[in-house]
Design a protein around this motif. Structure first.
Motif, PDB file in Angstrom:
ATOM      1  N   LEU A  38       4.101  49.555  68.664  1.00 13.55           N
ATOM      2  CA  LEU A  38       4.919  49.011  67.298  1.00 13.55           C
ATOM      3  C   LEU A  38       4.810  49.825  66.202  1.00 13.55           C
ATOM      4  O   LEU A  38       5.827  50.318  65.664  1.00 13.55           O
ATOM      5  N   SER A  39       3.591  50.152  66.041  1.00 14.24           N
ATOM      6  CA  SER A  39       2.720  50.883  65.420  1.00 14.24           C
ATOM      7  C   SER A  39       3.725  51.677  65.233  1.00 14.24           C
ATOM      8  O   SER A  39       4.000  51.946  64.363  1.00 14.24           O
ATOM      9  N   THR A  40       3.122  52.939  66.268  1.00 13.75           N
ATOM     10  CA  THR A  40       3.961  54.377  66.517  1.00 13.75           C
ATOM     11  C   THR A  40       5.504  54.303  65.939  1.00 13.75           C
ATOM     12  O   THR A  40       6.042  54.857  64.997  1.00 13.75           O
ATOM     13  N   LEU A  41       6.297  53.470  66.684  1.00 18.63           N
ATOM     14  CA  LEU A  41       7.435  53.568  65.935  1.00 18.63           C
ATOM     15  C   LEU A  41       8.057  52.904  64.574  1.00 18.63           C
ATOM     16  O   LEU A  41       8.845  53.684  64.349  1.00 18.63           O
ATOM     17  N   MET A  42       6.853  52.098  63.916  1.00 15.45           N
ATOM     18  CA  MET A  42       7.100  51.808  62.188  1.00 15.45           C
ATOM     19  C   MET A  42       6.967  53.019  61.942  1.00 15.45           C
ATOM     20  O   MET A  42       7.445  52.648  60.775  1.00 15.45           O
ATOM     21  N   ARG A  43       6.242  54.346  62.275  1.00 13.81           N
ATOM     22  CA  ARG A  43       6.962  55.655  61.083  1.00 13.81           C
ATOM     23  C   ARG A  43       8.000  56.656  61.630  1.00 13.81           C
ATOM     24  O   ARG A  43       7.777  56.645  60.420  1.00 13.81           O
ATOM     25  N   TRP A  44       8.371  55.836  62.297  1.00 10.26           N
ATOM     26  CA  TRP A  44       9.932  56.310  61.635  1.00 10.26           C
ATOM     27  C   TRP A  44      10.431  55.705  60.761  1.00 10.26           C
ATOM     28  O   TRP A  44      11.084  54.426  60.820  1.00 10.26           O
ATOM     29  N   GLU A  45      10.960  56.321  59.777  1.00  7.11           N
ATOM     30  CA  GLU A  45      11.500  55.830  58.365  1.00  7.11           C
ATOM     31  C   GLU A  45      12.907  55.233  58.555  1.00  7.11           C
ATOM     32  O   GLU A  45      12.584  53.735  57.807  1.00  7.11           O
ATOM     33  N   ARG A  46      13.638  55.157  59.359  1.00  6.12           N
ATOM     34  CA  ARG A  46      15.074  54.614  59.636  1.00  6.12           C
ATOM     35  C   ARG A  46      14.615  53.097  59.961  1.00  6.12           C
ATOM     36  O   ARG A  46      15.157  52.103  59.378  1.00  6.12           O
ATOM     37  N   LEU A  47      14.223  53.197  61.013  1.00  2.40           N
ATOM     38  CA  LEU A  47      13.411  52.075  61.598  1.00  2.40           C
ATOM     39  C   LEU A  47      12.672  51.347  60.779  1.00  2.40           C
ATOM     40  O   LEU A  47      13.060  50.444  60.864  1.00  2.40           O
ATOM     41  N   ARG A  48      11.590  52.102  60.035  1.00  3.17           N
ATOM     42  CA  ARG A  48      10.585  51.311  59.264  1.00  3.17           C
ATOM     43  C   ARG A  48      11.635  50.616  57.850  1.00  3.17           C
ATOM     44  O   ARG A  48      11.969  49.084  57.368  1.00  3.17           O
ATOM     45  N   SER A  49      12.983  51.663  57.617  1.00  2.00           N
ATOM     46  CA  SER A  49      13.940  50.656  56.067  1.00  2.00           C
ATOM     47  C   SER A  49      14.538  49.762  57.038  1.00  2.00           C
ATOM     48  O   SER A  49      14.728  48.481  56.019  1.00  2.00           O
ATOM     49  N   PHE A  50      15.283  49.841  58.725  1.00  7.46           N
ATOM     50  CA  PHE A  50      16.368  48.795  58.246  1.00  7.46           C
ATOM     51  C   PHE A  50      14.843  47.593  59.093  1.00  7.46           C
ATOM     52  O   PHE A  50      15.687  47.111  58.254  1.00  7.46           O
ATOM     53  N   THR A  51      14.390  47.616  59.732  1.00  6.99           N
ATOM     54  CA  THR A  51      13.307  46.296  59.709  1.00  6.99           C
ATOM     55  C   THR A  51      12.779  45.357  58.793  1.00  6.99           C
ATOM     56  O   THR A  51      12.594  43.964  57.863  1.00  6.99           O
ATOM     57  N   THR A  52      12.431  46.793  57.455  1.00  4.28           N
ATOM     58  CA  THR A  52      12.091  45.828  55.828  1.00  4.28           C
ATOM     59  C   THR A  52      13.563  45.480  55.264  1.00  4.28           C
ATOM     60  O   THR A  52      12.825  43.995  54.755  1.00  4.28           O
ATOM     61  N   ARG A  53      14.451  45.850  55.048  1.00  5.14           N
ATOM     62  CA  ARG A  53      15.667  44.825  55.152  1.00  5.14           C
ATOM     63  C   ARG A  53      15.993  44.415  54.977  1.00  5.14           C
ATOM     64  O   ARG A  53      16.285  43.050  55.289  1.00  5.14           O
ATOM     65  N   HIS A  54      15.446  44.196  56.681  1.00  6.46           N
ATOM     66  CA  HIS A  54      15.829  42.464  56.715  1.00  6.46           C
ATOM     67  C   HIS A  54      15.064  41.727  57.714  1.00  6.46           C
ATOM     68  O   HIS A  54      14.992  39.954  57.034  1.00  6.46           O
ATOM     69  N   LEU A  55      13.675  41.591  57.240  1.00  8.26           N
ATOM     70  CA  LEU A  55      12.394  41.824  56.614  1.00  8.26           C
ATOM     71  C   LEU A  55      12.691  40.566  54.953  1.00  8.26           C
ATOM     72  O   LEU A  55      12.718  39.057  55.106  1.00  8.26           O
ATOM     73  N   ALA A  56      13.764  41.220  53.876  1.00  8.90           N
ATOM     74  CA  ALA A  56      13.580  40.831  53.354  1.00  8.90           C
ATOM     75  C   ALA A  56      14.571  39.426  53.150  1.00  8.90           C
ATOM     76  O   ALA A  56      14.695  38.529  51.804  1.00  8.90           O
ATOM     77  N   ARG A  57      15.182  39.786  54.068  1.00  4.90           N
ATOM     78  CA  ARG A  57      16.042  38.814  53.927  1.00  4.90           C
ATOM     79  C   ARG A  57      15.960  37.314  54.016  1.00  4.90           C
ATOM     80  O   ARG A  57      16.588  36.527  53.924  1.00  4.90           O
ATOM     81  N   VAL A  58      15.118  37.364  55.494  1.00 10.64           N
ATOM     82  CA  VAL A  58      13.891  36.299  55.611  1.00 10.64           C
ATOM     83  C   VAL A  58      13.606  34.973  54.488  1.00 10.64           C
ATOM     84  O   VAL A  58      13.502  35.626  53.746  1.00 10.64           O
ATOM     85  N   ARG A  59      14.651  33.862  54.684  1.00 12.11           N
ATOM     86  CA  ARG A  59      13.979  32.765  53.892  1.00 12.11           C
ATOM     87  C   ARG A  59      13.572  31.640  54.485  1.00 12.11           C
ATOM     88  O   ARG A  59      13.409  31.604  55.650  1.00 12.11           O
ATOM     89  N   VAL A  60      12.040  32.024  54.177  1.00 16.17           N
ATOM     90  CA  VAL A  60      10.742  30.654  54.427  1.00 16.17           C
ATOM     91  C   VAL A  60      10.792  28.944  53.565  1.00 16.17           C
ATOM     92  O   VAL A  60      10.860  29.288  52.404  1.00 16.17           O
ATOM     93  N   LYS A  61      10.798  28.288  54.465  1.00 14.11           N
ATOM     94  CA  LYS A  61      10.593  26.462  53.770  1.00 14.11           C
ATOM     95  C   LYS A  61       9.552  26.712  53.003  1.00 14.11           C
ATOM     96  O   LYS A  61       8.851  27.182  53.729  1.00 14.11           O
ATOM     97  N   ALA A  62       9.365  25.957  51.924  1.00  9.86           N
ATOM     98  CA  ALA A  62       8.073  25.689  51.096  1.00  9.86           C
ATOM     99  C   ALA A  62       7.812  24.477  52.475  1.00  9.86           C
ATOM    100  O   ALA A  62       8.508  23.710  52.179  1.00  9.86           O
ATOM    101  N   LYS A  63       6.406  24.023  52.500  1.00 10.22           N
ATOM    102  CA  LYS A  63       5.772  23.158  52.399  1.00 10.22           C
ATOM    103  C   LYS A  63       4.356  22.910  52.556  1.00 10.22           C
ATOM    104  O   LYS A  63       3.986  24.042  51.535  1.00 10.22           O
ATOM    105  N   GLU A  64       3.708  22.065  52.798  1.00  7.06           N
ATOM    106  CA  GLU A  64       2.862  21.759  52.087  1.00  7.06           C
ATOM    107  C   GLU A  64       1.609  22.596  52.526  1.00  7.06           C
ATOM    108  O   GLU A  64       1.059  23.134  53.654  1.00  7.06           O
ATOM    109  N   ARG A  65       0.795  22.331  51.822  1.00 13.38           N
ATOM    110  CA  ARG A  65      -0.682  23.520  52.518  1.00 13.38           C
ATOM    111  C   ARG A  65      -1.445  22.527  53.452  1.00 13.38           C
ATOM    112  O   ARG A  65      -1.661  21.264  53.313  1.00 13.38           O
ATOM    113  N   PRO A  66      -1.208  24.013  54.708  1.00 11.21           N
ATOM    114  CA  PRO A  66      -2.115  22.627  55.686  1.00 11.21           C
ATOM    115  C   PRO A  66      -3.829  22.233  54.920  1.00 11.21           C
ATOM    116  O   PRO A  66      -4.293  21.571  56.143  1.00 11.21           O
ATOM    117  N   ARG A  67      -4.362  22.961  54.233  1.00 15.15           N
ATOM    118  CA  ARG A  67      -6.237  22.496  54.084  1.00 15.15           C
ATOM    119  C   ARG A  67      -6.440  22.762  52.899  1.00 15.15           C
ATOM    120  O   ARG A  67      -5.115  22.812  51.286  1.00 15.15           O
TER     121      ARG A  67
END
Length: 144
Positions: A38-67
């Protein structure tokens, strides 16, 4: 997993070798096996841009601090065999990160820095962490 803390510890300590561990790195056997490819593949600019765009769309729910606290841990072994261990305890790690950046800016504006390139810890020492709400816990001295 290399991190800023690892680089800072390495530079500030002058040690020949600094090892780091984190609970943030993927730890399943499958992901560990896939990481080199995966580290080797992520050096490819198009894949890195695609992944970055899709990760930016991920919504994470707020939750209590675990500790209540976040922790940093260090074990230092000198060439003569002496070993020391310590912990850094702080509250919310995200709030702490912002507080550290603000404190560095405040100190630099107050003229507390000196010319040159330094990590914050090398420039300001342990008082930087303490002034941002962290506490050092140094249990005991050990000879191994």
């Amino acid at each position: 997993m290399p991190s800023g803390e690892l680089l800072a510890a390495h530079r500030a300590s002058g040690a020949r070798q600094v090892l780091s561990a984190t609970s943030e790195a993927p730890s399943s056997p499958l992901l560990r096996a896939m990481m080199p490819a995966l580290s080797t593949l992520m050096r490819w600019e198009r894949l890195r841009s695609f992944t970055t765009r899709h990760l930016a769309r991920v919504r994470v729910k707020a939750k209590e601090r675990p500790r209540e606290h976040s922790w940093g841990h260090a074990v230092v072994t000198w060439t003569d065999g002496e070993t020391r261990e310590g912990w850094l305890r702080l509250g919310d790690a995200q709030e702490y990160t912002g507080a550290v950046a603000a404190e560095i800016a405040r100190r630099l504006l107050a003229g507390e820095g000196r010319p040159g390139a330094y990590t914050p810890a090398a420039l300001f020492g342990p008082t930087l962490a303490e002034s941002c709400g962290a506490t050092y816990l140094l249990p005991h001295r050990d000879r191994r």
